[in-house]
Write a protein that holds these residues in place. Structure first.
Motif, mmCIF file in Angstrom:
data_model
loop_
_atom_site.group_PDB
_atom_site.id
_atom_site.type_symbol
_atom_site.label_atom_id
_atom_site.label_comp_id
_atom_site.label_asym_id
_atom_site.label_seq_id
_atom_site.Cartn_x
_atom_site.Cartn_y
_atom_site.Cartn_z
ATOM 1 N N THR A 125 36.531 33.875 46.673
ATOM 2 C CA THR A 125 36.620 34.914 45.654
ATOM 3 C C THR A 125 35.225 35.533 45.540
ATOM 4 O O THR A 125 34.227 34.825 45.450
ATOM 5 N N VAL A 127 32.957 38.893 43.759
ATOM 6 C CA VAL A 127 32.924 39.995 42.796
ATOM 7 C C VAL A 127 31.611 40.743 42.909
ATOM 8 O O VAL A 127 30.597 40.208 43.345
ATOM 9 N N SER A 134 36.356 45.698 47.562
ATOM 10 C CA SER A 134 37.546 45.420 48.375
ATOM 11 C C SER A 134 37.214 45.299 49.860
ATOM 12 O O SER A 134 37.983 44.694 50.627
ATOM 13 N N PHE A 144 36.898 41.562 44.225
ATOM 14 C CA PHE A 144 37.169 42.515 43.156
ATOM 15 C C PHE A 144 35.909 43.269 42.748
ATOM 16 O O PHE A 144 34.833 42.686 42.627
ATOM 17 N N ILE A 146 34.074 44.797 39.556
ATOM 18 C CA ILE A 146 34.132 44.450 38.140
ATOM 19 C C ILE A 146 33.176 45.317 37.337
ATOM 20 O O ILE A 146 32.250 45.920 37.877
ATOM 21 N N LEU A 162 41.226 37.312 34.517
ATOM 22 C CA LEU A 162 42.040 38.400 35.050
ATOM 23 C C LEU A 162 43.518 38.134 34.828
ATOM 24 O O LEU A 162 43.957 36.974 34.849
ATOM 25 N N VAL A 202 47.380 43.758 44.748
ATOM 26 C CA VAL A 202 46.510 43.311 45.829
ATOM 27 C C VAL A 202 47.284 43.546 47.107
ATOM 28 O O VAL A 202 48.396 43.036 47.271
ATOM 29 N N ARG A 231 43.910 46.847 43.659
ATOM 30 C CA ARG A 231 42.921 46.037 42.939
ATOM 31 C C ARG A 231 42.020 45.305 43.929
ATOM 32 O O ARG A 231 40.846 45.063 43.649
ATOM 33 N N ALA A 232 42.577 44.943 45.056
ATOM 34 C CA ALA A 232 41.826 44.281 46.128
ATOM 35 C C ALA A 232 42.643 44.440 47.402
ATOM 36 O O ALA A 232 43.800 44.876 47.365
#
Length: 467
Positions: A125, A127, A134, A144, A146, A162, A202, A231-232
């Motif tokens: 993960t 950010v 992305s 993501f 943010i 989230l 996603v 979103r991703a």
């Protein structure tokens, strides 16, 4: 229901559920100078520290000038930009966060540097306070963009709250024609599904055309997923992924490498995985693509004509097209091919890697930028710049009349000295063609590196095959 790749990564990082939200553990937090100062100020105001500085990397990209970076922050002319850059130095030192300084060859655009350094791994993960996070999904990592309050939360807790997005698979059928790139594919997808086609999802890119892409091309595709509303984005890791990562400074080494690769091979959507939405796009029908308007989905093939808003049934779409035509100085039914340009910009987190520069060099070799056109090439990192110079690409660029710059976001975002003047028309390899994005009143046409190079040489928008 059998898990998707998205489900698999999400579940591995979920800590707890609370009121419909999930608290996710964050493996890697990337910082830059524009969106981080307020987050650090929040930490200071509440007397909090950075939970895991070893999982954070700070870089300079949005505000940096693309010349004379060795002169350092003190030489940055804009006082606000200079203050933001200085604050990142102060905050990274105070909280013991690793930082690549302006002028360090490892520095550059955050979404170029992290993969280049081997910091982006499958299954992570990730950010960053930047929309185009992305990009890292090309490695099978859940990444993501943010906001500032979320940056503060991640700094303080190494977690992110989230609501779980929906899942979507976009199958690219057929084979991408040999002369087309991932940028053409992404713009073709935008033409098919629009800027809200993946809204709230996603999206996982799949299909033989996607599997055939290099890692750099996959990064281009995932970079533009956010312009589709996603979103991703995700692409399942494979041998291409592992070959790219092997031996990079931040990648596992020795026995750890073997152990991680064995684990990464398990990161895939099951054959019978359920997606909330599935769409297919045919790659083999695509032509070189170029935007005509002020959102990335206002895009047509190089042999197409500007749409006539009068043929659009939806009044909101019709009004948007009319506004875009007025801003861009275009007329309905006008061919896009042959449109004269004033500037060419090759760079950004979308298209500033070494493969992109090799493509540009292949077109620029033995040719020259058209009279009256100002063309600039901005590498995505200091290491990309060094490699381009070692391969002789920079010599080709200079001989052809391109302005060869130092790394940074440059004209993509217009938060630094590289900007369009009002009314200037630019062939750009960046990711957004919004009004005033590259400078007040500037007119941006998004396209592939090959098409931008061809436009610079010809002085007009053309099919790269024509030269």
């Amino acid at each position: 229901m059998t898990d998707t790749l998205f489900d698999h990564i999400w579940d591995r990082h979920a800590i707890l559920q609370d009121g419909g939200e999930t608290l996710l553990y964050v493996d890697l937090h990337l910082l830059h100078e524009v969106t981080s100062p307020q987050a650090f100020a929040g930490l200071e105001a509440h007397g909090r520290g950075v939970r895991q500085p070893g999982r954070t990397l700070a870089l300079f990209d949005h505000n940096v000038p693309t010349v004379a970076q060795a002169d350092g922050i003190a030489a940055v002319a804009d006082p606000e930009a200079r203050a933001q850059l200085a604050r990142l130095v102060e905050n990274s030192e105070r909280y013991k966060i690793e930082r690549f300084d302006m002028g360090d060859p490892r520095n550059g655009i955050v979404h170029v540097v992290a993969p280049e350094q081997g910091r982006t791994w499958p299954g992570m993960t990730i950010v960053c306070g930047d929309s185009h996070t992305s990009t890292h999904g090309a490695f099978g990592s859940l990444a993501f963009g943010i906001g500032t309050s979320q940056i503060e939360h991640v700094l303080a807790t190494q977690t992110l709250r989230l609501r779980k997005p929906k899942s979507m698979r976009l199958n690219v059928t057929g084979a991408l024609p040999a002369h087309l790139s991932a940028k053409d594919l992404a713009l073709g997808i935008l033409a098919a599904i629009g800027v809200d086609g993946a809204l709230g999802h996603v999206m996982e890119f799949a299909g033989t055309a996607v599997a055939a892409l290099s890692m750099e091309a996959r990064m281009t595709l995932c970079n533009l997923a956010v312009e589709m509303g996603a979103r991703a984005a995700l692409i399942g890791p494979d041998e291409t992924t592992f070959a790219y990562l092997a031996g990079r400074p931040g990648a596992p080494q020795g026995e750890e490498w073997d152990r991680h690769v064995a684990e990464w091979r398990t990161l895939a959507s099951a054959p019978d995985a359920h997606f909330d939405r599935e769409i297919s796009v045919a790659a083999d029908t695509l032509r070189p693509m170029v935007t005509w308007g002020t959102v990335p989905s206002q895009v047509i093939a190089i042999d197409g004509h500007i749409p006539d808003p009068r043929t659009t049934a939806d009044p909101l779409d019709r009004a948007a097209q009319e506004r875009a035509l007025a801003y861009m100085g275009l007329a309905p039914d006008q061919p896009i091919a042959g449109l004269a340009i004033d500037r060419a910009f090759i760079g950004s987190c979308t298209n500033s890697r070494i493969e992109d520069l090799r493509t540009v060099a292949a077109i620029a070799r033995g040719r020259h930028v058209a009279p009256g056109v100002k063309a600039m090439i901005v590498p995505g990192s200091g290491l990309v710049r060094q490699q381009a110079e070692a391969e002789g690409l920079a010599d080709i660029f200079r001989a052809a009349g391109f302005d060869w710059r130092e790394p940074g976001c440059s004209m993509c975002v217009g938060m630094n000295p590289d900007r369009l003047a009002p009314g200037e028309r630019c062939a750009a390899t960046s990711n957004r063609n919004f009004e005033n994005r590259q400078g007040a009143g500037g007119r941006t046409h998004l396209m592939s590196p090959a098409m931008a190079a061809a436009a610079a040489i010809a002085g007009r928008i053309i099919d790269p095959a024509d030269i």
